[in-house]
Design a protein around this motif. Sequence first.
Motif, PDB file in Angstrom:
ATOM      1  N   TYR A 129      42.615  42.619  46.066  1.00 47.27           N
ATOM      2  CA  TYR A 129      41.657  41.713  46.709  1.00 47.27           C
ATOM      3  C   TYR A 129      41.146  42.313  48.015  1.00 47.27           C
ATOM      4  N   MET A 130      42.045  42.908  48.789  1.00 47.75           N
ATOM      5  CA  MET A 130      41.667  43.485  50.076  1.00 47.75           C
ATOM      6  C   MET A 130      40.675  44.629  49.904  1.00 47.75           C
ATOM      7  N   VAL A 131      40.897  45.449  48.905  1.00 47.85           N
ATOM      8  CA  VAL A 131      39.991  46.569  48.659  1.00 47.85           C
ATOM      9  C   VAL A 131      38.628  46.069  48.201  1.00 47.85           C
ATOM     10  N   GLU A 132      38.629  45.070  47.349  1.00 47.89           N
ATOM     11  CA  GLU A 132      37.375  44.604  46.761  1.00 47.89           C
ATOM     12  C   GLU A 132      36.557  43.729  47.707  1.00 47.89           C
ATOM     13  N   ASN A 133      37.217  43.079  48.665  1.00 49.94           N
ATOM     14  CA  ASN A 133      36.511  42.095  49.483  1.00 49.94           C
ATOM     15  C   ASN A 133      36.349  42.476  50.947  1.00 49.94           C
ATOM     16  N   GLY A 134      37.273  43.270  51.486  1.00 45.20           N
ATOM     17  CA  GLY A 134      37.150  43.668  52.880  1.00 45.20           C
ATOM     18  C   GLY A 134      37.138  42.469  53.804  1.00 45.20           C
ATOM     19  N   GLY A 135      36.504  42.604  54.959  1.00 46.59           N
ATOM     20  CA  GLY A 135      36.399  41.499  55.896  1.00 46.59           C
ATOM     21  C   GLY A 135      37.718  41.178  56.576  1.00 46.59           C
ATOM     22  N   GLU A 185      52.089  41.523  45.527  1.00 45.12           N
ATOM     23  CA  GLU A 185      52.077  42.914  45.967  1.00 45.12           C
ATOM     24  C   GLU A 185      50.949  43.714  45.309  1.00 45.12           C
ATOM     25  N   LEU A 186      50.541  43.293  44.114  1.00 41.71           N
ATOM     26  CA  LEU A 186      49.435  43.952  43.430  1.00 41.71           C
ATOM     27  C   LEU A 186      48.106  43.249  43.713  1.00 41.71           C
ATOM     28  N   TYR A 187      48.086  41.952  43.499  1.00 42.34           N
ATOM     29  CA  TYR A 187      46.819  41.233  43.599  1.00 42.34           C
ATOM     30  C   TYR A 187      46.265  41.241  45.022  1.00 42.34           C
ATOM     31  N   LYS A 192      38.401  52.448  45.908  1.00 40.98           N
ATOM     32  CA  LYS A 192      37.615  51.567  45.042  1.00 40.98           C
ATOM     33  C   LYS A 192      37.771  51.965  43.580  1.00 40.98           C
ATOM     34  N   LYS A 193      37.779  53.274  43.346  1.00 40.21           N
ATOM     35  CA  LYS A 193      37.965  53.752  41.976  1.00 40.21           C
ATOM     36  C   LYS A 193      39.373  53.466  41.483  1.00 40.21           C
ATOM     37  N   LEU A 194      40.362  53.570  42.381  1.00 43.22           N
ATOM     38  CA  LEU A 194      41.744  53.322  41.988  1.00 43.22           C
ATOM     39  C   LEU A 194      41.930  51.880  41.532  1.00 43.22           C
ATOM     40  N   LEU A 246      40.779  45.062  54.049  1.00 43.96           N
ATOM     41  CA  LEU A 246      40.863  46.291  54.813  1.00 43.96           C
ATOM     42  C   LEU A 246      39.536  46.511  55.529  1.00 43.96           C
ATOM     43  N   LYS A 247      39.577  47.110  56.699  1.00 44.48           N
ATOM     44  CA  LYS A 247      38.353  47.298  57.478  1.00 44.48           C
ATOM     45  C   LYS A 247      37.339  48.152  56.736  1.00 44.48           C
ATOM     46  N   LYS A 248      37.795  49.300  56.265  1.00 38.74           N
ATOM     47  CA  LYS A 248      36.929  50.173  55.461  1.00 38.74           C
ATOM     48  C   LYS A 248      37.816  50.870  54.443  1.00 38.74           C
TER      49      LYS A 248
END
Length: 556
Positions: free
Chosen positions: A19-25, A13-15, A37-39, A29-31
Amino acid sequence: MGILTTNYRDVPELYDYIYMVENGGKKGLKKVCLYQKKLVKFVKKVFESENLTINTEQLHNYMKLEKYFDFELFPWEKFVFTLHCCVYREDGLPRFPDLLIFVGRGAGKNGYLAFEDFALISPYNGIPNYDIDICATAEEQARTSFDDIYNVLEKNRKKLIRHFRWTKSEIQSRKTRSKIKYRTNNAKSKDGLRSGKVDFDEVHAFESYDNIKVFTTALGKKPQPRMTYTTTNGDVCDGVLDDLIEKSKRILDFEIEDNGLLPFMCALDDPEEVHDEENWHKANPSLQYLPTLLEETRKEYREWKENRSSASDFMTKRMNIRQGNSEVELTTWENILITRQEVEPPIMRETGVIGIDYTKINDFAAAGVLTKRGAKFVFKQHTWICANSADLPRIKFPYMEAVAAGDAEIIDAPEIPPELIADWIEVQTHFYNIPMLALDDYRFALMKAALARVGFTYENKNIKLVRPSDKIKIEPIIDSGFRNHNIVYGDCPIMRWYTNNTKKVKSKKYGNYEYQKIEAKSRKTDGFFAFVAAMTQHELIPEQQTGGEVLPLFTF
């Protein structure tokens, strides 16, 4: 405390969300906006620098309750739920007892709040009498998440009747006797509260802390106290939400300690991003999972492009960037907020001009000294408020706070005597060199004798009677000052209120913009019009002033 871990990487639930925020694609997450990013950086640093534990057994039990709801939690919801409800300090207290969810309309904040509250009164929490109060400024809003839980219980009556009892006004856990109630924005008669958790739904509508303080002071009587703020952006300026956003920004920039607040914020990084549909995901992290909502957002965008005046809610609510009617607003709220900057304090006998607005003698009046710091215009105002003004009951701005701060005073009389304003002006002449005083010629007759007593007369050529054409001529300079952040009020909420209550309209006579009130009764503009009067004489003030003793009278 159950099965524990200290590594966020062991908790999907955390990782997964990090990962989604840092990697996208495709797997992300789309954007994502800069806040997210700061969070992620902030959360990772907290885990790396502190001895925290994650109660994974408790989290697993809470997630069993998801099956009773008509929706699955989105990744961002699981992320904030885990941090808010299952991460603990060494002393056993929640690491993030306070949660701000600031997302675009349609993201599912009320559904999230319903799940969170249902989980925390369930037997899986285990704290007896962990009462939860859902508070909003209107009953319909306060009931939204409550009714969601009520409907879950009704739909699953056979399975849940053993564990809960419920009515349309109260939900209670049979085992822990914890209750959920909804409350409206009335701060009276709540001294007996013993809440375990308090929710403030659509906090953008809270104009003051009166009601919030009543509920928050009730916390601490039960173990593991928590608060959740859920909201989109809104039109109330200088209210509770603006304070929370400012505090959250400073937390995410590591400027201040978080003090237990987890700021989950989503918004466009820049208003111009709205024209690329992909950027809408920045304001709403649920949008990529909700095709119907995406189509509705497209429809609203097209309406907004066609007529921004009638569809201004699109930017404020969907994109989470406050935007009034761009056709009439004086300037953006962000530009108004930046007037709260610090500059060097005044020095003895520096040159300044005074502006006065004294339109209605039984209402509000304001005056101020305008000075310069290089390219910056610095305005220090004072307000007089007639206690018998018929408009006072309509005013939502906390003007008594301005009185307490020394920015205003209440005049308990049928009207505001012009002598009081003249006395204040006389005091300024002891500290400043005042070559000119400017006021509207409409009320000069009322002020004439009082001003003459303190040395300002038309014959002495130190009074400027401001006409509409003078205000129109100065408008481009004021507009440039706001856009380039060269207007400074200091920390003066009443001046920000005055400014935000002012609009620009096209002058039929002159063709340029002129200033008008947005609303005549409850939104005063006196301080801003005093500033405009002073600005008509700004060329009399030298940009650089040196020497002399620093004045103790005003600090910014």
